[in-house]
Design a protein around this motif. Structure first.
Motif, mmCIF file in Angstrom:
data_model
loop_
_atom_site.group_PDB
_atom_site.id
_atom_site.type_symbol
_atom_site.label_atom_id
_atom_site.label_comp_id
_atom_site.label_asym_id
_atom_site.label_seq_id
_atom_site.Cartn_x
_atom_site.Cartn_y
_atom_site.Cartn_z
ATOM 1 N N LEU A 167 132.533 -48.866 72.137
ATOM 2 C CA LEU A 167 133.483 -49.967 72.250
ATOM 3 C C LEU A 167 133.912 -50.333 70.832
ATOM 4 O O LEU A 167 133.079 -50.710 70.000
ATOM 5 N N TYR A 168 135.199 -50.185 70.565
ATOM 6 C CA TYR A 168 135.760 -50.475 69.251
ATOM 7 C C TYR A 168 136.237 -51.917 69.212
ATOM 8 O O TYR A 168 136.964 -52.364 70.097
ATOM 9 N N ASP A 169 135.826 -52.643 68.194
ATOM 10 C CA ASP A 169 136.222 -54.037 68.017
ATOM 11 C C ASP A 169 137.430 -54.078 67.088
ATOM 12 O O ASP A 169 137.314 -53.788 65.891
ATOM 13 N N VAL A 170 138.594 -54.450 67.628
ATOM 14 C CA VAL A 170 139.822 -54.462 66.820
ATOM 15 C C VAL A 170 139.814 -55.565 65.762
ATOM 16 O O VAL A 170 140.591 -55.502 64.812
ATOM 17 N N ALA A 171 138.929 -56.548 65.897
ATOM 18 C CA ALA A 171 138.860 -57.639 64.915
ATOM 19 C C ALA A 171 137.997 -57.277 63.713
ATOM 20 O O ALA A 171 138.218 -57.793 62.622
ATOM 21 N N THR A 172 137.026 -56.379 63.895
ATOM 22 C CA THR A 172 136.117 -56.049 62.795
ATOM 23 C C THR A 172 136.219 -54.598 62.335
ATOM 24 O O THR A 172 135.699 -54.262 61.271
ATOM 25 N N GLY A 173 136.827 -53.718 63.149
ATOM 26 C CA GLY A 173 136.898 -52.299 62.807
ATOM 27 C C GLY A 173 135.628 -51.531 63.125
ATOM 28 O O GLY A 173 135.495 -50.371 62.752
ATOM 29 N N THR A 174 134.692 -52.160 63.831
ATOM 30 C CA THR A 174 133.403 -51.548 64.129
ATOM 31 C C THR A 174 133.381 -50.939 65.529
ATOM 32 O O THR A 174 133.821 -51.561 66.489
ATOM 33 N N ALA A 175 132.823 -49.718 65.615
ATOM 34 C CA ALA A 175 132.615 -49.071 66.908
ATOM 35 C C ALA A 175 131.146 -49.247 67.289
ATOM 36 O O ALA A 175 130.254 -48.901 66.511
ATOM 37 N N HIS A 176 130.920 -49.827 68.470
ATOM 38 C CA HIS A 176 129.557 -50.096 68.948
ATOM 39 C C HIS A 176 129.184 -49.092 70.032
ATOM 40 O O HIS A 176 129.972 -48.831 70.937
ATOM 41 N N LYS A 177 127.955 -48.561 69.950
ATOM 42 C CA LYS A 177 127.468 -47.613 70.947
ATOM 43 C C LYS A 177 127.194 -48.362 72.252
ATOM 44 O O LYS A 177 126.458 -49.332 72.272
ATOM 45 N N ILE A 178 127.798 -47.900 73.326
ATOM 46 C CA ILE A 178 127.580 -48.468 74.660
ATOM 47 C C ILE A 178 126.684 -47.559 75.483
ATOM 48 O O ILE A 178 125.805 -48.022 76.194
ATOM 49 N N ALA A 179 126.914 -46.261 75.387
ATOM 50 C CA ALA A 179 126.082 -45.286 76.111
ATOM 51 C C ALA A 179 125.780 -44.128 75.163
ATOM 52 O O ALA A 179 126.697 -43.577 74.552
ATOM 53 N N PRO A 180 124.496 -43.764 75.047
ATOM 54 C CA PRO A 180 124.138 -42.650 74.161
ATOM 55 C C PRO A 180 124.605 -41.316 74.735
ATOM 56 O O PRO A 180 124.920 -41.203 75.916
ATOM 57 N N SER A 181 124.621 -40.307 73.903
ATOM 58 C CA SER A 181 125.028 -38.966 74.324
ATOM 59 C C SER A 181 124.087 -38.408 75.381
ATOM 60 O O SER A 181 122.868 -38.496 75.247
ATOM 61 N N ALA A 182 124.683 -37.840 76.421
ATOM 62 C CA ALA A 182 123.916 -37.175 77.482
ATOM 63 C C ALA A 182 124.799 -36.099 78.095
ATOM 64 O O ALA A 182 126.017 -36.264 78.196
ATOM 65 N N SER A 183 124.181 -35.009 78.502
ATOM 66 C CA SER A 183 124.969 -33.950 79.139
ATOM 67 C C SER A 183 125.332 -34.378 80.556
ATOM 68 O O SER A 183 124.584 -35.118 81.214
ATOM 69 N N LEU A 184 126.473 -33.900 81.019
ATOM 70 C CA LEU A 184 126.855 -34.191 82.404
ATOM 71 C C LEU A 184 125.839 -33.599 83.368
ATOM 72 O O LEU A 184 125.579 -34.179 84.421
ATOM 73 N N GLY A 185 125.233 -32.481 83.000
ATOM 74 C CA GLY A 185 124.190 -31.897 83.843
ATOM 75 C C GLY A 185 123.019 -32.848 84.026
ATOM 76 O O GLY A 185 122.508 -33.023 85.141
ATOM 77 N N THR A 186 122.597 -33.502 82.939
ATOM 78 C CA THR A 186 121.502 -34.474 83.011
ATOM 79 C C THR A 186 121.914 -35.686 83.838
ATOM 80 O O THR A 186 121.148 -36.161 84.690
ATOM 81 N N ILE A 187 123.112 -36.176 83.612
ATOM 82 C CA ILE A 187 123.601 -37.342 84.358
ATOM 83 C C ILE A 187 123.677 -37.017 85.844
ATOM 84 O O ILE A 187 123.266 -37.816 86.700
ATOM 85 N N ARG A 188 124.168 -35.833 86.173
ATOM 86 C CA ARG A 188 124.277 -35.418 87.575
ATOM 87 C C ARG A 188 122.894 -35.274 88.216
ATOM 88 O O ARG A 188 122.695 -35.681 89.354
ATOM 89 N N ALA A 189 121.946 -34.703 87.478
ATOM 90 C CA ALA A 189 120.591 -34.533 88.013
ATOM 91 C C ALA A 189 119.932 -35.886 88.264
ATOM 92 O O ALA A 189 119.289 -36.091 89.300
ATOM 93 N N GLU A 190 120.115 -36.825 87.334
ATOM 94 C CA GLU A 190 119.550 -38.164 87.508
ATOM 95 C C GLU A 190 120.176 -38.874 88.708
ATOM 96 O O GLU A 190 119.491 -39.538 89.468
ATOM 97 N N ALA A 191 121.481 -38.707 88.886
ATOM 98 C CA ALA A 191 122.163 -39.328 90.038
ATOM 99 C C ALA A 191 121.669 -38.728 91.339
ATOM 100 O O ALA A 191 121.450 -39.447 92.315
ATOM 101 N N SER A 192 121.464 -37.409 91.341
ATOM 102 C CA SER A 192 120.959 -36.741 92.538
ATOM 103 C C SER A 192 119.538 -37.211 92.881
ATOM 104 O O SER A 192 119.222 -37.457 94.046
ATOM 105 N N GLU A 193 118.691 -37.338 91.850
ATOM 106 C CA GLU A 193 117.315 -37.826 92.070
ATOM 107 C C GLU A 193 117.332 -39.247 92.603
ATOM 108 O O GLU A 193 116.542 -39.591 93.496
#
Length: 190
Positions: free
Chosen positions: A157-183
């Motif tokens: 999420l980029y803050d247009v007032a400060t110029g800072t990009a904040h991490k909302i979700a860390p990097s994950a493979s779609l394969g991992t995300i799909r496996a977690e959703a299936s579980e």
């Protein structure tokens, strides 16, 4: 001076010192940034990107739309074809921003007006809460089976007032995300 002439003049200055004719087609950082078309949000400036570093896809709100899914799937297919299958994935960074004009699309009156006047339904892509909307977009991308498991997705999420990009979700493979959703679905049924 009209805008086109102004841009051509700026391009002539750019071209006078151009030394990037030999850049490879594939982005050096193996990254796609999906972000809003807002003029205050320029990934090249925000992240210090140079020509050839990343692909940038822009739309209203930086949302994972059907068109964005098709672009990402096509890029994945092309990358695999160009590398003869050696590279299957790349990074996709979803980036929304504060004070986004697409927040107005959550107004039911505006949605109705767009539907009536243009036949466009924006209800699914309106910005309501960037953190939850980014989570929804990650899930949309994961649900798109034409996008390979090897794609690594994250959200900022980029803050247009400060110029800072904040991490909302860390990097994950779609394969991992799909496996977690299936579980999770299996556990919910079981």
């Amino acid at each position: 001076m009209n805008v086109q002439n102004e841009l051509i003049s700026r391009n002539q200055e750019f071209a006078a010192g151009f030394d990037s004719a030999d850049l490879p087609i594939l982005p050096k950082l193996r990254t796609v940034v999906l972000t809003c078309g807002d003029a205050r949000v320029d990934p090249a400036r925000i992240f210090g990107l140079e020509l050839g570093d990343a692909v940038v896809i822009r739309n209203n709100g930086g949302r994972v739309t059907r068109a964005a899914i098709e672009e990402i799937a096509t890029l994945a297919f092309l990358m695999s074809a160009m590398t003869e299958g050696r590279e299957q994935g790349f990074n996709v960074i979803l980036m929304q921003h504060t004070q986004c004009g697409a927040e107005r699309l959550s107004n039911p009156d505006l949605q109705d007006a767009l539907q009536k006047k243009l036949g466009i339904d924006v209800s699914e892509y309106a910005i309501t809460d960037q953190v939850s909307d980014l989570s929804t977009d990650i899930n949309r991308l994961a649900a798109a089976q034409e996008v390979p498991d090897a794609i690594i997705v994250s959200a900022l999420l980029y803050d247009v007032a400060t110029g800072t990009a904040h991490k909302i979700a860390p990097s994950a493979s779609l394969g991992t995300i799909r496996a977690e959703a299936s579980e999770s679905q299996t556990a919910a049924r079981g």
